[in-house]
Write an enzyme that holds these catalytic residues in place. Structure first.
Site, PDB file in Angstrom:
ATOM      1  N   HIS A  18       4.627 -50.422 -30.028  1.00 50.27           N
ATOM      2  CA  HIS A  18       5.109 -49.105 -29.560  1.00 50.27           C
ATOM      3  C   HIS A  18       6.333 -48.662 -30.355  1.00 50.27           C
ATOM      4  O   HIS A  18       6.581 -47.476 -30.466  1.00 50.27           O
ATOM      5  CB  HIS A  18       5.504 -49.175 -28.074  1.00 50.27           C
ATOM      6  CG  HIS A  18       4.422 -49.725 -27.195  1.00 50.27           C
ATOM      7  ND1 HIS A  18       3.222 -49.089 -27.024  1.00 50.27           N
ATOM      8  CD2 HIS A  18       4.368 -50.864 -26.452  1.00 50.27           C
ATOM      9  CE1 HIS A  18       2.474 -49.805 -26.197  1.00 50.27           C
ATOM     10  NE2 HIS A  18       3.132 -50.879 -25.845  1.00 50.27           N
TER      11      HIS A  18
ATOM     12  N   HIS B 295      15.896 -50.504 -29.951  1.00 52.32           N
ATOM     13  CA  HIS B 295      14.671 -50.009 -30.566  1.00 52.32           C
ATOM     14  C   HIS B 295      14.857 -48.529 -30.875  1.00 52.32           C
ATOM     15  O   HIS B 295      15.863 -47.937 -30.511  1.00 52.32           O
ATOM     16  CB  HIS B 295      13.454 -50.232 -29.642  1.00 52.32           C
ATOM     17  CG  HIS B 295      13.576 -49.481 -28.374  1.00 52.32           C
ATOM     18  ND1 HIS B 295      14.223 -49.983 -27.258  1.00 52.32           N
ATOM     19  CD2 HIS B 295      13.190 -48.216 -28.054  1.00 52.32           C
ATOM     20  CE1 HIS B 295      14.194 -49.067 -26.306  1.00 52.32           C
ATOM     21  NE2 HIS B 295      13.591 -47.985 -26.764  1.00 52.32           N
TER      22      HIS B 295
ATOM     23  N   HIS C   4      12.807 -44.420 -31.480  1.00 46.89           N
ATOM     24  CA  HIS C   4      11.692 -43.485 -31.331  1.00 46.89           C
ATOM     25  C   HIS C   4      11.817 -42.483 -32.473  1.00 46.89           C
ATOM     26  O   HIS C   4      12.946 -42.075 -32.800  1.00 46.89           O
ATOM     27  CB  HIS C   4      11.753 -42.765 -29.980  1.00 46.89           C
ATOM     28  CG  HIS C   4      11.784 -43.694 -28.803  1.00 46.89           C
ATOM     29  ND1 HIS C   4      10.667 -44.044 -28.076  1.00 46.89           N
ATOM     30  CD2 HIS C   4      12.820 -44.390 -28.243  1.00 46.89           C
ATOM     31  CE1 HIS C   4      11.006 -44.886 -27.109  1.00 46.89           C
ATOM     32  NE2 HIS C   4      12.303 -45.116 -27.193  1.00 46.89           N
TER      33      HIS C   4
ATOM     34  N   GLU D  27      13.731 -38.443 -28.141  1.00 48.98           N
ATOM     35  CA  GLU D  27      13.206 -38.305 -26.771  1.00 48.98           C
ATOM     36  C   GLU D  27      14.065 -37.288 -26.015  1.00 48.98           C
ATOM     37  O   GLU D  27      13.557 -36.263 -25.534  1.00 48.98           O
ATOM     38  CB  GLU D  27      13.211 -39.673 -26.092  1.00 48.98           C
ATOM     39  CG  GLU D  27      12.328 -40.685 -26.825  1.00 48.98           C
ATOM     40  CD  GLU D  27      11.693 -41.679 -25.906  1.00 48.98           C
ATOM     41  OE1 GLU D  27      12.416 -42.495 -25.305  1.00 48.98           O
ATOM     42  OE2 GLU D  27      10.457 -41.645 -25.764  1.00 48.98           O
TER      43      GLU D  27
ATOM     44  N   HIS E 290      17.858 -46.563 -28.989  1.00 49.96           N
ATOM     45  CA  HIS E 290      18.132 -46.983 -27.604  1.00 49.96           C
ATOM     46  C   HIS E 290      18.641 -48.416 -27.569  1.00 49.96           C
ATOM     47  O   HIS E 290      17.917 -49.339 -27.991  1.00 49.96           O
ATOM     48  CB  HIS E 290      16.869 -46.860 -26.752  1.00 49.96           C
ATOM     49  CG  HIS E 290      16.472 -45.449 -26.492  1.00 49.96           C
ATOM     50  ND1 HIS E 290      15.186 -45.083 -26.136  1.00 49.96           N
ATOM     51  CD2 HIS E 290      17.182 -44.299 -26.546  1.00 49.96           C
ATOM     52  CE1 HIS E 290      15.129 -43.777 -25.965  1.00 49.96           C
ATOM     53  NE2 HIS E 290      16.336 -43.269 -26.210  1.00 49.96           N
TER      54      HIS E 290
ATOM     55  N   THR F 161      11.522 -44.668 -20.586  1.00 54.10           N
ATOM     56  CA  THR F 161      10.755 -43.546 -21.134  1.00 54.10           C
ATOM     57  C   THR F 161       9.355 -43.961 -21.568  1.00 54.10           C
ATOM     58  O   THR F 161       8.589 -43.160 -22.116  1.00 54.10           O
ATOM     59  CB  THR F 161      11.463 -42.921 -22.363  1.00 54.10           C
ATOM     60  OG1 THR F 161      11.474 -43.899 -23.420  1.00 54.10           O
ATOM     61  CG2 THR F 161      12.872 -42.481 -22.021  1.00 54.10           C
ATOM     62  N   THR F 162       9.031 -45.251 -21.324  1.00 59.29           N
ATOM     63  CA  THR F 162       7.665 -45.715 -21.537  1.00 59.29           C
ATOM     64  C   THR F 162       7.207 -46.418 -20.257  1.00 59.29           C
ATOM     65  O   THR F 162       8.046 -46.874 -19.467  1.00 59.29           O
ATOM     66  CB  THR F 162       7.572 -46.745 -22.689  1.00 59.29           C
ATOM     67  OG1 THR F 162       8.251 -47.948 -22.278  1.00 59.29           O
ATOM     68  CG2 THR F 162       8.196 -46.221 -23.969  1.00 59.29           C
TER      69      THR F 162
HETATM   70  N1  LIG Z   1      12.672 -46.308 -24.138  1.00 63.90           N
HETATM   71  S1  LIG Z   1      13.583 -47.064 -23.020  1.00 63.90           S
HETATM   72  O1  LIG Z   1      14.890 -47.394 -23.585  1.00 63.90           O
HETATM   73  O2  LIG Z   1      13.615 -46.247 -21.813  1.00 63.90           O
HETATM   74  C1  LIG Z   1      12.832 -48.582 -22.587  1.00 63.90           C
HETATM   75  C2  LIG Z   1      13.591 -49.757 -22.567  1.00 63.90           C
HETATM   76  C3  LIG Z   1      12.980 -50.968 -22.233  1.00 63.90           C
HETATM   77  C4  LIG Z   1      11.625 -51.008 -21.897  1.00 63.90           C
HETATM   78  C5  LIG Z   1      10.989 -52.334 -21.549  1.00 63.90           C
HETATM   79  O3  LIG Z   1      11.666 -53.350 -21.544  1.00 63.90           O
HETATM   80  N2  LIG Z   1       9.675 -52.371 -21.244  1.00 63.90           N
HETATM   81  C6  LIG Z   1       8.990 -53.681 -21.013  1.00 63.90           C
HETATM   82  C7  LIG Z   1       9.361 -54.373 -19.742  1.00 63.90           C
HETATM   83  C8  LIG Z   1       9.465 -55.746 -19.709  1.00 63.90           C
HETATM   84  C9  LIG Z   1       9.795 -56.432 -18.541  1.00 63.90           C
HETATM   85  C10 LIG Z   1      10.001 -55.754 -17.372  1.00 63.90           C
HETATM   86  C11 LIG Z   1       9.916 -54.398 -17.401  1.00 63.90           C
HETATM   87  F1  LIG Z   1      10.138 -53.716 -16.286  1.00 63.90           F
HETATM   88  C12 LIG Z   1       9.609 -53.718 -18.590  1.00 63.90           C
HETATM   89  F2  LIG Z   1       9.566 -52.387 -18.576  1.00 63.90           F
HETATM   90  C13 LIG Z   1      10.869 -49.830 -21.918  1.00 63.90           C
HETATM   91  C14 LIG Z   1      11.485 -48.604 -22.261  1.00 63.90           C
HETATM   92 ZN   LIG Z   2      13.459 -46.167 -25.937  1.00 65.93          ZN
END
Ligand SMILES: NS(=O)(=O)c1ccc(C(=O)NCc2cccc(F)c2F)cc1
Ligand SMILES: [Zn+2]
Length: 258
Positions: free
Chosen positions: A62, A92, A94, A104, A117, A196-197
């Site tokens: 992603h 990471h 975007h 975003e 982020h 945001t994902t």
């Molecule tokens: N774009 S962002 O900065 O908003 C963002 C930051 C982290 C995650 C993430 O860790 N996802 C995987 C993950 C893993 C373990 C537990 C979770 F809840 C989880 F979302 C997703 C989006």
């Molecule tokens: Zn992000």
């Protein structure tokens, strides 16, 4: 098929498997500076990062992510809009398929070519995973990238991209100091939001820096050489991995600056 950013699995479809996509505190948002309220009670951000906690760089299918050891408090965020201490877990990005989009958050409708982020979790909880589902569990610092001169601090990251081109690839990445990716001025906007994902958990205190950092157009092009697809699959360029702004639903955006 899992979530992504295409027409058949992208942001308009996420609500099918993640109903919170239509929730009350979803991210990102369009930040309208004239409507943000200055809060004199907001403290300056206090970010302290220890480069020795940097572990590896990963293509997770992603985004490109740099992960940190979070078993101690040595890389952490305090003050700003938060109380307590939040540990850095990962950062990471975007970005878009071209320099006219990719961020975003937007600022009065303006899209930046990319957004960084820095993801931190509240140490009142035992782990990132536990914190990720709590309303005060996470704090993400967002930094916009704009097109300008080559950014030497990005170069170290970009050099690793050739070895993590496809989904699931990761390589060791040591001694990177994320504070080299912060703007000089740490004025910020803050609001209550979400990941945001997917899973889109409403657990994020967003802290969006007003000042962007720069990347050259050639450096942005390097991000676009990464692939959503795994080795051996039809190559699918990793671009436009951003969710569009979501409804504010009555939320207030505060500014740390006048
Ligand atoms: N774009 S962002 O900065 O908003 C963002 C930051 C982290 C995650 C993430 O860790 N996802 C995987 C993950 C893993 C373990 C537990 C979770 F809840 C989880 F979302 C997703 C989006
Ligand atoms: Zn992000």
């Amino acid at each position: 098929m899992s979530w992504g950013y295409k027409a058949n699995n992208g942001p308009q479809k996420w609500v099918e498997n993640f109903p919170i996509a239509d929730g009350v505190r979803q991210s990102p948002i369009d930040i309208v500076p004239g409507q943000a309220s200055y809060d004199a009670g907001l403290k300056p951000l206090n970010l302290k990062y220890d480069p020795s906690t940097c572990l590896d760089i990963l293509n997770n299918g992603h985004s490109v992510q740099v992960t940190f050891a979070d078993d101690t408090d040595s890389s952490r965020l305090t003050d700003g809009p938060i109380s307590g201490l939040y540990r850095l877990k990962q950062f990471h990005f975007h970005w878009g398929a071209s320099d006219d989009k990719g961020s975003e958050h937007t600022v009065a409708g303006t899209k930046y070519p990319a957004e960084l982020h820095l993801v931190h979790w509240n140490t009142k909880y035992a782990s990132f995973s536990e914190a990720a589902s709590k309303p005060d569990g996470l704090a993400v610092v967002g930094v916009f990238l704009k097109i300008g001169g080559e950014n030497p601090n990005l170069q170290k990251l970009l050099k690793a991209f050739d070895t993590i081109k496809s989904k699931g690839k990761q390589t060791s990445f040591a001694n990177f100091d994320p504070s080299t990716l912060l703007p000089g001025c740490l004025d910020y906007w803050t609001y209550d939001g979400s990941l945001t994902t997917p899973p889109l958990y409403e657990s994020v205190t967003w802290i969006v820096c007003k000042e962007p950092i720069t990347a050259s157009s050639a450096q942005m092009a390097k991000f676009r050489t990464l692939l959503f697809s795994a080795d051996g699959a039809a190559p699918d360029c990793m671009v436009n991995n951003y969710r569009p702004p979501q409804p504010l639903k009555g939320r207030t955006v505060r500014a740390s600056f006048k």
